[in-house]
Design an enzyme around this catalytic site. Sequence first.
Site, mmCIF file in Angstrom:
data_model
loop_
_atom_site.group_PDB
_atom_site.id
_atom_site.type_symbol
_atom_site.label_atom_id
_atom_site.label_comp_id
_atom_site.label_asym_id
_atom_site.label_seq_id
_atom_site.Cartn_x
_atom_site.Cartn_y
_atom_site.Cartn_z
ATOM 1 N N GLY A 80 33.737 39.477 38.622
ATOM 2 C CA GLY A 80 34.538 38.729 39.605
ATOM 3 C C GLY A 80 33.765 38.452 40.882
ATOM 4 N N ARG A 144 31.885 37.124 32.660
ATOM 5 C CA ARG A 144 32.315 38.475 32.282
ATOM 6 C C ARG A 144 31.768 38.916 30.928
ATOM 7 N NH1 ARG A 144 35.376 41.122 35.718
ATOM 8 N NH2 ARG A 144 36.778 40.020 37.125
ATOM 9 N N ASP A 174 31.094 48.463 38.167
ATOM 10 C CA ASP A 174 30.678 49.691 37.468
ATOM 11 C C ASP A 174 30.233 49.425 36.031
ATOM 12 O OD1 ASP A 174 33.364 49.039 37.077
ATOM 13 O OD2 ASP A 174 33.991 51.090 36.713
ATOM 14 N N ASP A 175 30.934 48.538 35.336
ATOM 15 C CA ASP A 175 30.547 48.268 33.950
ATOM 16 C C ASP A 175 29.197 47.554 33.882
ATOM 17 O OD1 ASP A 175 32.671 49.441 32.771
ATOM 18 O OD2 ASP A 175 33.876 47.614 32.627
ATOM 19 N N LYS A 201 28.632 45.660 43.492
ATOM 20 C CA LYS A 201 29.530 44.558 43.890
ATOM 21 C C LYS A 201 30.929 44.812 43.385
ATOM 22 C CE LYS A 201 31.150 42.233 41.151
ATOM 23 N NZ LYS A 201 31.749 41.547 40.026
ATOM 24 N N THR A 202 31.919 44.594 44.130
ATOM 25 C CA THR A 202 33.305 44.393 43.700
ATOM 26 C C THR A 202 34.240 44.498 44.904
ATOM 27 O OG1 THR A 202 35.201 45.084 42.387
ATOM 28 C CG2 THR A 202 33.661 46.833 42.883
ATOM 29 N N ILE A 203 35.125 43.537 45.010
ATOM 30 C CA ILE A 203 36.106 43.588 46.097
ATOM 31 C C ILE A 203 36.987 44.820 45.934
ATOM 32 C CG2 ILE A 203 36.191 41.101 46.497
ATOM 33 C CD1 ILE A 203 39.027 41.277 45.031
ATOM 34 N N ASP A 204 37.112 45.322 44.699
ATOM 35 C CA ASP A 204 38.031 46.437 44.437
ATOM 36 C C ASP A 204 37.626 47.717 45.167
ATOM 37 O OD1 ASP A 204 39.142 44.600 42.783
ATOM 38 O OD2 ASP A 204 38.917 45.744 40.929
ATOM 39 N N TYR A 242 64.009 38.301 55.344
ATOM 40 C CA TYR A 242 63.396 38.449 54.017
ATOM 41 C C TYR A 242 62.627 39.756 53.883
ATOM 42 C CZ TYR A 242 64.006 33.373 53.540
ATOM 43 O OH TYR A 242 64.509 32.121 53.469
ATOM 44 N N MET A 249 45.184 42.512 44.905
ATOM 45 C CA MET A 249 44.206 42.728 43.842
ATOM 46 C C MET A 249 43.598 44.119 43.887
ATOM 47 S SD MET A 249 41.668 39.722 42.714
ATOM 48 C CE MET A 249 42.237 38.506 41.515
ATOM 49 N N GLY A 250 42.991 44.432 42.795
ATOM 50 C CA GLY A 250 42.408 45.742 42.565
ATOM 51 C C GLY A 250 42.811 46.072 41.140
ATOM 52 N N ARG A 251 41.918 45.789 40.204
ATOM 53 C CA ARG A 251 42.214 45.903 38.780
ATOM 54 C C ARG A 251 42.753 47.290 38.422
ATOM 55 N NH1 ARG A 251 43.378 46.892 34.612
ATOM 56 N NH2 ARG A 251 42.748 46.229 32.533
ATOM 57 N N GLU A 310 47.665 45.929 42.352
ATOM 58 C CA GLU A 310 47.654 45.164 41.096
ATOM 59 C C GLU A 310 47.672 46.069 39.861
ATOM 60 O OE1 GLU A 310 44.798 41.741 39.039
ATOM 61 O OE2 GLU A 310 43.927 43.204 40.378
ATOM 62 N N TYR A 424 42.785 35.979 44.735
ATOM 63 C CA TYR A 424 41.781 34.909 44.750
ATOM 64 C C TYR A 424 41.551 34.375 46.168
ATOM 65 C CZ TYR A 424 42.290 35.492 39.829
ATOM 66 O OH TYR A 424 42.304 36.072 38.582
HETATM 67 P P1 FBP Z 1 35.129 42.857 39.417
HETATM 68 O O1 FBP Z 1 35.503 44.263 39.107
HETATM 69 O O2 FBP Z 1 34.403 42.181 38.344
HETATM 70 O O3 FBP Z 1 34.426 42.776 40.737
HETATM 71 O O4 FBP Z 1 36.458 41.990 39.618
HETATM 72 C C1 FBP Z 1 37.476 42.382 40.440
HETATM 73 C C2 FBP Z 1 38.721 41.538 40.307
HETATM 74 O O5 FBP Z 1 38.842 40.660 41.401
HETATM 75 C C3 FBP Z 1 39.955 42.425 40.185
HETATM 76 O O6 FBP Z 1 40.457 42.765 41.456
HETATM 77 C C4 FBP Z 1 40.876 41.585 39.367
HETATM 78 O O7 FBP Z 1 41.777 42.359 38.618
HETATM 79 C C5 FBP Z 1 39.952 40.862 38.446
HETATM 80 O O8 FBP Z 1 38.719 40.751 39.131
HETATM 81 C C6 FBP Z 1 40.454 39.511 38.040
HETATM 82 O O9 FBP Z 1 39.465 38.884 37.315
HETATM 83 P P2 FBP Z 1 39.666 37.518 36.551
HETATM 84 O O10 FBP Z 1 39.915 36.476 37.593
HETATM 85 O O11 FBP Z 1 38.386 37.329 35.822
HETATM 86 O O12 FBP Z 1 40.843 37.703 35.657
#
Ligand code: FBP
Length: 550
Positions: A80, A144, A174-175, A201-204, A242, A249-251, A310, A424
């Site tokens: 990502g 990916r 990490d992967d 790298k990763t925003i997570d 409201y 985000m954060g897989r 997320e 995004y």
């Molecule tokens: P990476 O771990 O590859 O850096 O991606 C992070 C991320 O933005 C997650 O927060 C999110 O769940 C995922 O990518 C979404 O990826 P995609 O848009 O490929 O479904």
Amino acid sequence: MTGVSELHKARQSYQPKLPQVLKNGPGVKVVKGKSREAVEDQDAIRALFPKTYGMAQVHFETGGKRTFSPFNIGVILSGGQAPGGHNVIAGIFDALKACHPDSKLYGFLGGPSGLVENRYRELQEGFISEYRNSGGFDMIGSGRSKLEKREQYDAALTNCKALCIKALVIIGGDDSNTNAAVLAEYYRQKEEDISVIGVPKTIDGDLKNDMIEASFGFDTASKVYSELVGNIGRDANSAKKYWHIIKLMGRSASHIALECALRTHPNYALISEEVAEKSMTLQDIVNEFADIVAKRADKGDHFGIALIPEGLIEFIPEMKSLIAELNDLMAHYQNAVDALGDFGEKRDFICEKLRKHSAVLYRSLPAGIAAQLIMERDPHGNVQVSLIETEKLLVEMVTDKLNALQAEGKYKGKFKTHTHFFGYEGRCSFPSNFDADYTYALGYTAAVLAANGLSGYMSAVRGLAGPADAWIPGGIPMTRMMNMERRHGQNKPVIRKALVDLQGEPFRVFAGKRAEWAIGTCYIYPGPIQFYGPESLSEIRTLTLELEHK
Ligand code: FBP
């Protein structure tokens, strides 16, 4: 590139700050520190990585080699998007050219598949300058696809040899870095003269450990989301009608949700790691959330902000086992389920096959969510968590709970909601000064490691809570970050993902404050990232980094 904004033009000429030791160029002394064991499962990792296990971590000092022969580097972006990726490439390029002007940098296009399928372009100054300090990965694209098969390693080697590439830099999570470590070991075992260097790298924010203080992109992305959450908080507090339920985000890990909570003080924020630790059920979460809504309603506040990570659904133990069962079931019955008519029939079919507790839970879920759980799987056969609308699930269930409380006379109020999903919006933002500097330094460091023939290292820049001048660049052996984990039915060596540490300072501060934030309206409005002006604004770090390292 066609058309650039005023800010884009201004950012192109921003000169990222380098640590003092790299300011005079790549000719530094590489100093070896302690040799490093893996974080866990040392014997298994040592056996799998005989050539790259137990290497010393390194840092740079002034002095050392001043002349270099020309050499070429290949770079790939993996996974990502994260703000700052272009600056890693710019940092590699500048260090490489400073080593020797005849050195070349090749970018493999579209992620790891570009390396295997030999899709590349040479990256030259004119082209790179358009992307300096900009967000996105569009300079060379990302993907990916995974580098995990021997044939892929061999194809990559052939392609690198054809371009006289001496080092590959893999920019990923990490992967991807696990795969980089495996590739480094494979080439060392084959006695091939090619280094592999990883970049975190990763925003997570979950690729970090005692040696890697942060993954790049987390700073910028969490600041973008915090700005948006703050803006919504102010809207909620203005209109007072409201509840905004915001998924972030954060897989898997909840670092982004935690950072945004610390920055904005929402009324409710879930941290997945805590949900798992406390073995909370979906209903426990719903009850807790509804209780806050009711208490705020008691004082006349029918509005609020809630943050949902997320990855939540997979951290709720009962949902995790339901999802695992569904993954297995769908692997066998996807076609049979697809052939059934309406969703009711599909649900009946599935419930017959699930274990009793899972069937009851599955049946209790709102139809929309239950349908999302049986949607198409990812290439590994897993449910695509990011497509599950957890924020809507909670709204539906909390509404039901509040209706029940209302019927019992325990709640009087309105629960009008808006749901949001921020992800995004932040992945391709212009990198903050911190991320612009950090990524440039990571790229520069990666090239210095490569110039010194090191392989199996992750580029590391430490001391990040302090000023860039004082940062400490170097390399950390990737095998040091590994442990064995069960993946797709097999034990695999992997770089350990950093989940939110419930004993750590960021969570501790949040946990100490959340009760006050729940009922009071204590919102903070962080506003947009500042690129210019006083350093107290343009150089701020994430609270996560500050609390962990200051
Ligand atoms: P990476 O771990 O590859 O850096 O991606 C992070 C991320 O933005 C997650 O927060 C999110 O769940 C995922 O990518 C979404 O990826 P995609 O848009 O490929 O479904």
